[in-house]
Design a protein around this motif. Structure first.
Motif, PDB file in Angstrom:
ATOM      1  N   GLN A 262       1.007  -1.246   0.001  1.00  0.00           N
ATOM      2  CA  GLN A 262       0.006  -0.007  -0.089  1.00  0.00           C
ATOM      3  C   GLN A 262       0.928   1.272   0.068  1.00  0.00           C
ATOM      4  O   GLN A 262       1.772   1.419   0.899  1.00  0.00           O
ATOM      5  CB  GLN A 262      -1.082  -0.068   1.292  1.00  0.00           C
ATOM      6  N   ARG A 263       0.951   2.062  -1.106  1.00  0.00           N
ATOM      7  CA  ARG A 263       1.624   3.294  -1.064  1.00  0.00           C
ATOM      8  C   ARG A 263       1.248   4.285  -0.047  1.00  0.00           C
ATOM      9  O   ARG A 263       0.111   4.627   0.312  1.00  0.00           O
ATOM     10  CB  ARG A 263       1.262   3.961  -2.559  1.00  0.00           C
ATOM     11  N   LEU A 264       2.211   4.931   0.890  1.00  0.00           N
ATOM     12  CA  LEU A 264       2.204   5.823   1.705  1.00  0.00           C
ATOM     13  C   LEU A 264       2.313   7.188   1.024  1.00  0.00           C
ATOM     14  O   LEU A 264       2.930   7.259  -0.019  1.00  0.00           O
ATOM     15  CB  LEU A 264       3.204   5.664   2.549  1.00  0.00           C
ATOM     16  N   LEU A 265       1.506   8.187   1.381  1.00  0.00           N
ATOM     17  CA  LEU A 265       1.595   9.560   0.950  1.00  0.00           C
ATOM     18  C   LEU A 265       2.016  10.211   2.204  1.00  0.00           C
ATOM     19  O   LEU A 265       2.042   9.808   3.311  1.00  0.00           O
ATOM     20  CB  LEU A 265       0.274  10.067   0.705  1.00  0.00           C
ATOM     21  N   ALA A 266       2.199  11.686   1.961  1.00  0.00           N
ATOM     22  CA  ALA A 266       2.428  12.616   2.993  1.00  0.00           C
ATOM     23  C   ALA A 266       1.410  12.738   4.275  1.00  0.00           C
ATOM     24  O   ALA A 266       1.521  13.056   5.166  1.00  0.00           O
ATOM     25  CB  ALA A 266       2.750  13.779   2.456  1.00  0.00           C
ATOM     26  N   THR A 267       0.167  12.468   3.563  1.00  0.00           N
ATOM     27  CA  THR A 267      -1.137  12.402   4.648  1.00  0.00           C
ATOM     28  C   THR A 267      -1.276  11.283   5.157  1.00  0.00           C
ATOM     29  O   THR A 267      -2.349  11.180   5.927  1.00  0.00           O
ATOM     30  CB  THR A 267      -2.321  13.096   3.701  1.00  0.00           C
ATOM     31  N   THR A 268      -0.816  10.371   4.941  1.00  0.00           N
ATOM     32  CA  THR A 268      -1.094   8.934   5.484  1.00  0.00           C
ATOM     33  C   THR A 268      -0.826   8.970   6.865  1.00  0.00           C
ATOM     34  O   THR A 268       0.088   8.901   7.420  1.00  0.00           O
ATOM     35  CB  THR A 268      -0.351   7.694   4.811  1.00  0.00           C
ATOM     36  N   ALA A 269      -1.896   8.361   7.425  1.00  0.00           N
ATOM     37  CA  ALA A 269      -1.908   7.973   9.132  1.00  0.00           C
ATOM     38  C   ALA A 269      -1.864   6.666   9.244  1.00  0.00           C
ATOM     39  O   ALA A 269      -2.318   5.799   8.759  1.00  0.00           O
ATOM     40  CB  ALA A 269      -3.022   8.623   9.721  1.00  0.00           C
ATOM     41  N   ILE A 270      -0.553   6.248  10.188  1.00  0.00           N
ATOM     42  CA  ILE A 270      -0.306   4.805  10.757  1.00  0.00           C
ATOM     43  C   ILE A 270      -1.370   4.741  11.776  1.00  0.00           C
ATOM     44  O   ILE A 270      -0.834   5.266  12.809  1.00  0.00           O
ATOM     45  CB  ILE A 270       1.266   4.656  10.985  1.00  0.00           C
ATOM     46  N   ARG A 271      -2.270   3.620  11.852  1.00  0.00           N
ATOM     47  CA  ARG A 271      -3.081   3.540  12.848  1.00  0.00           C
ATOM     48  C   ARG A 271      -3.263   2.130  13.237  1.00  0.00           C
ATOM     49  O   ARG A 271      -3.455   1.098  12.304  1.00  0.00           O
ATOM     50  CB  ARG A 271      -4.445   4.071  12.616  1.00  0.00           C
ATOM     51  N   CYS A 272      -2.957   1.644  14.505  1.00  0.00           N
ATOM     52  CA  CYS A 272      -3.152   0.275  14.679  1.00  0.00           C
ATOM     53  C   CYS A 272      -4.518  -0.257  15.594  1.00  0.00           C
ATOM     54  O   CYS A 272      -4.702   0.608  16.361  1.00  0.00           O
ATOM     55  CB  CYS A 272      -2.016  -0.317  15.520  1.00  0.00           C
ATOM     56  N   VAL A 273      -5.086  -1.114  15.156  1.00  0.00           N
ATOM     57  CA  VAL A 273      -6.292  -1.697  15.803  1.00  0.00           C
ATOM     58  C   VAL A 273      -6.047  -3.030  16.351  1.00  0.00           C
ATOM     59  O   VAL A 273      -5.993  -3.832  15.573  1.00  0.00           O
ATOM     60  CB  VAL A 273      -7.445  -1.516  15.085  1.00  0.00           C
ATOM     61  N   GLY A 274      -5.776  -3.088  17.803  1.00  0.00           N
ATOM     62  CA  GLY A 274      -5.273  -4.279  18.192  1.00  0.00           C
ATOM     63  C   GLY A 274      -3.878  -4.542  17.726  1.00  0.00           C
ATOM     64  O   GLY A 274      -3.025  -3.818  17.721  1.00  0.00           O
ATOM     65  N   ASN A 275      -3.855  -5.663  17.428  1.00  0.00           N
ATOM     66  CA  ASN A 275      -2.414  -6.025  16.613  1.00  0.00           C
ATOM     67  C   ASN A 275      -2.581  -6.216  14.879  1.00  0.00           C
ATOM     68  O   ASN A 275      -1.775  -6.887  14.321  1.00  0.00           O
ATOM     69  CB  ASN A 275      -2.000  -7.510  17.071  1.00  0.00           C
ATOM     70  N   THR A 276      -3.411  -5.241  14.682  1.00  0.00           N
ATOM     71  CA  THR A 276      -3.634  -5.199  13.276  1.00  0.00           C
ATOM     72  C   THR A 276      -3.260  -3.800  12.712  1.00  0.00           C
ATOM     73  O   THR A 276      -3.483  -2.707  13.532  1.00  0.00           O
ATOM     74  CB  THR A 276      -4.941  -5.544  12.598  1.00  0.00           C
TER      75      THR A 276
END
Length: 249
Positions: free
Chosen positions: A158-172
């Motif tokens: 999945q391509r990351l952008l400058a606006t991409t937010a890295i969020r984890c839900v549990g262990n995903t």
């Protein structure tokens, strides 16, 4: 009446006299023809000179027209060259912006970072959260790669952008509305030495390395001769601050 002297002359004398008259007649005819033809030849010579002058003037006019047209062609070529340079510069800027915006695929050498949960059944501290990859771990690696000059990044394709937010839900991982499970594979296109150096000197990544060694987490960085980071296939949404509406007077 016959001249008595001519009558008395010998036949030879009469023949000589007749020949003289004939020669005189011929000379008179030739002189008359010369007088008639001389003006004609002179007129033709004048016409030829005038024709030469006219052709010379026409040639000069055509030469001036050729010079003018050549100058216009050169001007057009120079203008076209300038326009081509401007167009090339704009295309280069557009290509650079497209890469930064993630709207075009990027191919090249780089590094691959792999993050994976621990295989341990229990943590030395008793906290099972120590054994999984968290969003701050992944975010630290991604930020370091950006700082190292990465041209393009992707996580699990999945391509990351400058606006991409890295969020984890549990262990995903929740990324652009999609859910991904570990291991997390980060592809970074860029200068390999610079990217590795950025990961080595980042303090947050250093702390993650220490935690990986302590809790059995997997953090591996490998060089890749050629990576393909695809274009972003979603919609980039950016939220910006707006000035408040001034109160009514």
């Amino acid at each position: 009446m016959t001249d008595p002297a001519l009558t008395a002359a010998s036949p030879a004398t009469r023949a000589a006299f007749a020949g003289t008259l004939l020669l005189l007649a011929v000379l008179l005819v030739v002189a008359a023809r010369v007088d008639v033809e001389a003006p004609a030849r002179l007129a033709r010579r004048v016409e030829l000179v005038e024709l030469i002058h006219a052709e010379q003037a026409r040639t000069q006019t055509l030469a001036e027209q050729v010079d003018e047209l050549s100058a216009r062609v050169v001007a057009f070529e120079q203008a076209a060259a300038a326009d081509a340079q401007v167009l090339a510069a704009l295309r280069a800027e557009a290509d650079e912006a497209a890469v930064a915006a993630g709207t075009t695929a990027v191919r090249g050498p780089g590094v691959v970072a792999t993050l994976k949960d621990s295989a341990l059944r229990s943590s030395p501290t008793g906290d099972l959260n120590d054994l999984v990859i968290h969003e701050q771990d992944l975010q630290a690696v991604i930020n370091a790669l950006w700082a190292g000059g990465a041209e393009a990044l992707s996580v699990n394709g999945q391509r990351l952008l400058a606006t991409t937010a890295i969020r984890c839900v549990g262990n995903t991982l929740l990324l652009h509305g999609r859910v991904y499970s570990p291991p997390y594979v980060v592809d970074a296109v860029g200068d390999q030495a610079a990217l590795r150096e950025a990961l080595d000197r980042d303090p947050v990544v250093q702390r993650f390395r220490a935690a990986a060694r302590q809790y059995g987490l997997v953090f591996e960085v490998a060089a890749a001769d050629e990576l393909l980071v695809g274009a972003h296939d979603g919609v980039s949404v950016m939220q910006v601050a707006r000035p408040a509406t001034p109160p009514a007077p």
